[in-house]
Enzyme design. Structure first.
Site, PDB file in Angstrom:
ATOM      1  N   GLN A   1      48.022  22.804  60.955  1.00  0.00           N
ATOM      2  CA  GLN A   1      47.247  22.225  62.057  1.00  0.00           C
ATOM      3  C   GLN A   1      46.181  23.202  62.550  1.00  0.00           C
ATOM      4  O   GLN A   1      45.019  22.828  62.737  1.00  0.00           O
ATOM      5  CB  GLN A   1      48.195  21.863  63.214  1.00  0.00           C
ATOM      6  CG  GLN A   1      47.482  21.196  64.374  1.00  0.00           C
ATOM      7  CD  GLN A   1      46.926  19.836  63.987  1.00  0.00           C
ATOM      8  OE1 GLN A   1      47.638  19.025  63.424  1.00  0.00           O
ATOM      9  NE2 GLN A   1      45.658  19.592  64.274  1.00  0.00           N
TER      10      GLN A   1
ATOM     11  N   HIS B   1      53.120  25.481  63.407  1.00  0.00           N
ATOM     12  CA  HIS B   1      52.427  24.385  62.698  1.00  0.00           C
ATOM     13  C   HIS B   1      51.135  24.963  62.100  1.00  0.00           C
ATOM     14  O   HIS B   1      50.029  24.644  62.530  1.00  0.00           O
ATOM     15  CB  HIS B   1      52.124  23.265  63.694  1.00  0.00           C
ATOM     16  CG  HIS B   1      51.789  21.946  63.058  1.00  0.00           C
ATOM     17  ND1 HIS B   1      51.761  21.756  61.693  1.00  0.00           N
ATOM     18  CD2 HIS B   1      51.453  20.748  63.615  1.00  0.00           C
ATOM     19  CE1 HIS B   1      51.423  20.499  61.438  1.00  0.00           C
ATOM     20  NE2 HIS B   1      51.238  19.877  62.580  1.00  0.00           N
TER      21      HIS B   1
ATOM     22  N   ASP C   1      48.931  19.532  73.882  1.00  0.00           N
ATOM     23  CA  ASP C   1      49.796  18.799  72.957  1.00  0.00           C
ATOM     24  C   ASP C   1      50.811  18.043  73.808  1.00  0.00           C
ATOM     25  O   ASP C   1      50.911  18.278  75.022  1.00  0.00           O
ATOM     26  CB  ASP C   1      50.500  19.814  72.028  1.00  0.00           C
ATOM     27  CG  ASP C   1      51.283  19.175  70.893  1.00  0.00           C
ATOM     28  OD1 ASP C   1      51.173  17.942  70.700  1.00  0.00           O
ATOM     29  OD2 ASP C   1      52.020  19.902  70.202  1.00  0.00           O
TER      30      ASP C   1
ATOM     31  N   CYS D   1      46.347  18.059  68.514  1.00  0.00           N
ATOM     32  CA  CYS D   1      46.795  17.878  67.126  1.00  0.00           C
ATOM     33  C   CYS D   1      47.140  16.424  66.808  1.00  0.00           C
ATOM     34  O   CYS D   1      47.162  16.039  65.648  1.00  0.00           O
ATOM     35  CB  CYS D   1      47.987  18.781  66.846  1.00  0.00           C
ATOM     36  SG  CYS D   1      49.448  18.408  67.822  1.00  0.00           S
TER      37      CYS D   1
ATOM     38  N   ARG E   1      58.585  19.725  56.355  1.00  0.00           N
ATOM     39  CA  ARG E   1      58.550  19.576  57.825  1.00  0.00           C
ATOM     40  C   ARG E   1      59.994  19.503  58.289  1.00  0.00           C
ATOM     41  O   ARG E   1      60.745  18.605  57.857  1.00  0.00           O
ATOM     42  CB  ARG E   1      57.775  18.314  58.226  1.00  0.00           C
ATOM     43  CG  ARG E   1      58.021  17.916  59.667  1.00  0.00           C
ATOM     44  CD  ARG E   1      57.062  16.872  60.167  1.00  0.00           C
ATOM     45  NE  ARG E   1      55.735  17.427  60.346  1.00  0.00           N
ATOM     46  CZ  ARG E   1      54.776  16.841  61.071  1.00  0.00           C
ATOM     47  NH1 ARG E   1      54.993  15.680  61.669  1.00  0.00           N
ATOM     48  NH2 ARG E   1      53.597  17.404  61.198  1.00  0.00           N
TER      49      ARG E   1
ATOM     50  N   ARG F   1      42.443  18.065  58.385  1.00  0.00           N
ATOM     51  CA  ARG F   1      43.739  18.392  57.775  1.00  0.00           C
ATOM     52  C   ARG F   1      43.649  18.155  56.264  1.00  0.00           C
ATOM     53  O   ARG F   1      44.151  18.949  55.477  1.00  0.00           O
ATOM     54  CB  ARG F   1      44.856  17.503  58.365  1.00  0.00           C
ATOM     55  CG  ARG F   1      45.219  17.779  59.817  1.00  0.00           C
ATOM     56  CD  ARG F   1      45.966  19.082  59.998  1.00  0.00           C
ATOM     57  NE  ARG F   1      47.183  19.148  59.218  1.00  0.00           N
ATOM     58  CZ  ARG F   1      48.373  18.634  59.585  1.00  0.00           C
ATOM     59  NH1 ARG F   1      48.491  18.028  60.749  1.00  0.00           N
ATOM     60  NH2 ARG F   1      49.446  18.769  58.811  1.00  0.00           N
TER      61      ARG F   1
HETATM   62  N1  NVA Z   1      54.355  19.750  69.048  1.00  0.00           N
HETATM   63  C1  NVA Z   1      54.443  18.482  68.376  1.00  0.00           C
HETATM   64  C2  NVA Z   1      53.407  18.420  67.302  1.00  0.00           C
HETATM   65  C3  NVA Z   1      53.400  17.132  66.495  1.00  0.00           C
HETATM   66  C4  NVA Z   1      52.383  17.160  65.403  1.00  0.00           C
HETATM   67  C5  NVA Z   1      55.844  18.303  67.799  1.00  0.00           C
HETATM   68  O1  NVA Z   1      56.398  19.274  67.281  1.00  0.00           O
HETATM   69  O2  NVA Z   1      56.384  17.194  67.903  1.00  0.00           O
HETATM   70  N1   CP Z   2      49.301  16.601  63.853  1.00  0.00           N
HETATM   71  C1   CP Z   2      50.287  16.218  63.024  1.00  0.00           C
HETATM   72  O1   CP Z   2      50.916  17.034  62.352  1.00  0.00           O
HETATM   73  O2   CP Z   2      50.493  14.875  62.967  1.00  0.00           O
HETATM   74  P1   CP Z   2      51.726  14.125  62.282  1.00  0.00           P
HETATM   75  O3   CP Z   2      52.957  14.426  63.119  1.00  0.00           O
HETATM   76  O4   CP Z   2      51.344  12.682  62.325  1.00  0.00           O
HETATM   77  O5   CP Z   2      51.898  14.632  60.896  1.00  0.00           O
END
Ligand code: NVA
Ligand code: CP
Length: 311
Positions: free
Chosen positions: A139, A136, A225, A265, A109, A293
């Protein structure tokens, strides 16, 4: 000299897999989930190790990969860039060489998609994108599985995406091309989808709407989101103002199909991108998405390490 293996399969963005591969993964997920729910052991990855690299915060992604790997009989190691040499400037290419000599699978990540691509290009083992600024994919794998589980095939259906055209939105758009459904996107002016950044082949599977109610009309899924994704915190105050009219609320759900599902998500901000009434309401499947997930990623890890397996 790079030791990356040319034939190794990675999951860096949704379009890395074909429709046939997703069909296999969804079937496999169903079986793996059933085994888990009936307390049956499924340990195909005994002695295999997953390394998870996090440059951004996570609850679901870390938990689902770590628990999933353990449930498949393997082990998972958590590396945070803050306390690894990556945080002190070690090149991602060098880290990939080393980590992939000690493990069977890598999940990362991070910020730019280019980082994940550089990691994969120098890895002997499969790499999974656990979220980048652009995508992502895990997800959307879980979200589509959740839709199929509750409503049936997604082909030909319409997803309304309300809010920021971020990593999750881009992945819905890629998935629409691979699995042949439609996405209606409504963002505030200045936040529209960038076709190139989303990595799309074209614009046949999506339409942009200035009016969020028009985007939500007759949709099978309404999804949103956070207005400010990780890495964009400096824009938070401006975004709170710009997105104020893009909240998914009960009025918006009423123009969608009566059997429409609400998806998010997570983590969510009730009262910002979604009203508490919708988020906690009967059309919301947010906890199922989160649970799935675990199940889809178990199928994904098994597939990347072992290929297709019969029962
Ligand atoms: N769009 C959000 C998703 C978190 C799971 C982010 O990138 O922070
Ligand atoms: N939806 C998701 O990826 O959650 P986290 O940021 O908690 O991993």
């Amino acid at each position: 000299m790079t030791t990356a293996k040319p034939g190794v399969k990675h999951f860096l963005q949704f379009k890395d897999f074909t429709r046939a591969e997703f069909e296999y993964l969804f079937e496999r997920t169903h079986w793996i989930k059933e085994q888990f729910k009936s307390y049956k052991k499924h340990w195909p990855l005994i002695d295999r190790t997953l390394v998870m690299i996090f440059e951004k915060a996570s609850t679901r992604t870390r938990l689902s990969f770590e628990a999933g790997m353990q449930q498949l009989g393997g082990a998972a190691i958590y590396l945070n860039t803050r306390d690894s040499q990556l945080g002190r400037g070690e090149r991602v290419e060098d880290a990939a060489q080393v980590i992939s000599r000690m493990s069977d699978l890598i999940m990362i990540r991070t910020f730019e998609q280019g980082i994940v691509e550089r990691l994969a290009a120098n890895s002997r083992v499969p790499v999974i994108n656990g979220l980048t600024n652009e995508y992502h994919p895990c997800q959307i794998l879980a979200d589509i599985y959740t839709y199929i589980e509750q409503r049936g095939p997604i082909q030909g259906k319409t997803v309304a995406w309300i809010g920021d055209s971020n990593n999750v939105c881009n992945t819905w758009l890629q998935a629409a091309e691979v699995l042949d459904f439609h996405v209606h996107v409504s963002t505030p002016p200045g936040y529209e989808v960038e076709v190139e950044r989303a990595g799309l082949y074209g614009t046949d599977n999506f339409e942009q709407f200035a009016d969020p109610m028009a985007a939500a009309k007759d949709a099978d899924i309404v999804s949103t989101d956070v207005w400010t994704s990780m890495g964009f915190e400096a824009e938070n105050a401006e975004r709170l103002r710009d997105f104020a009219e893009w909240q998914v609320d009960a009025e918006m759900m009423r123009v969608a199909r009566p059997d429409a599902l609400f998806m998010h998500c997570l983590p969510a901000h009730r009262g910002e991108e979604v009203s508490a009434e919708v988020f906690d309401g009967p059309q919301s499947v947010v906890w199922d998405e989160a649970e799935n997930r675990l199940h889809v990623q178990k199928a994904l890890m098994e597939y990347l390490i072992l290929g297709k397996v019969d029962q």
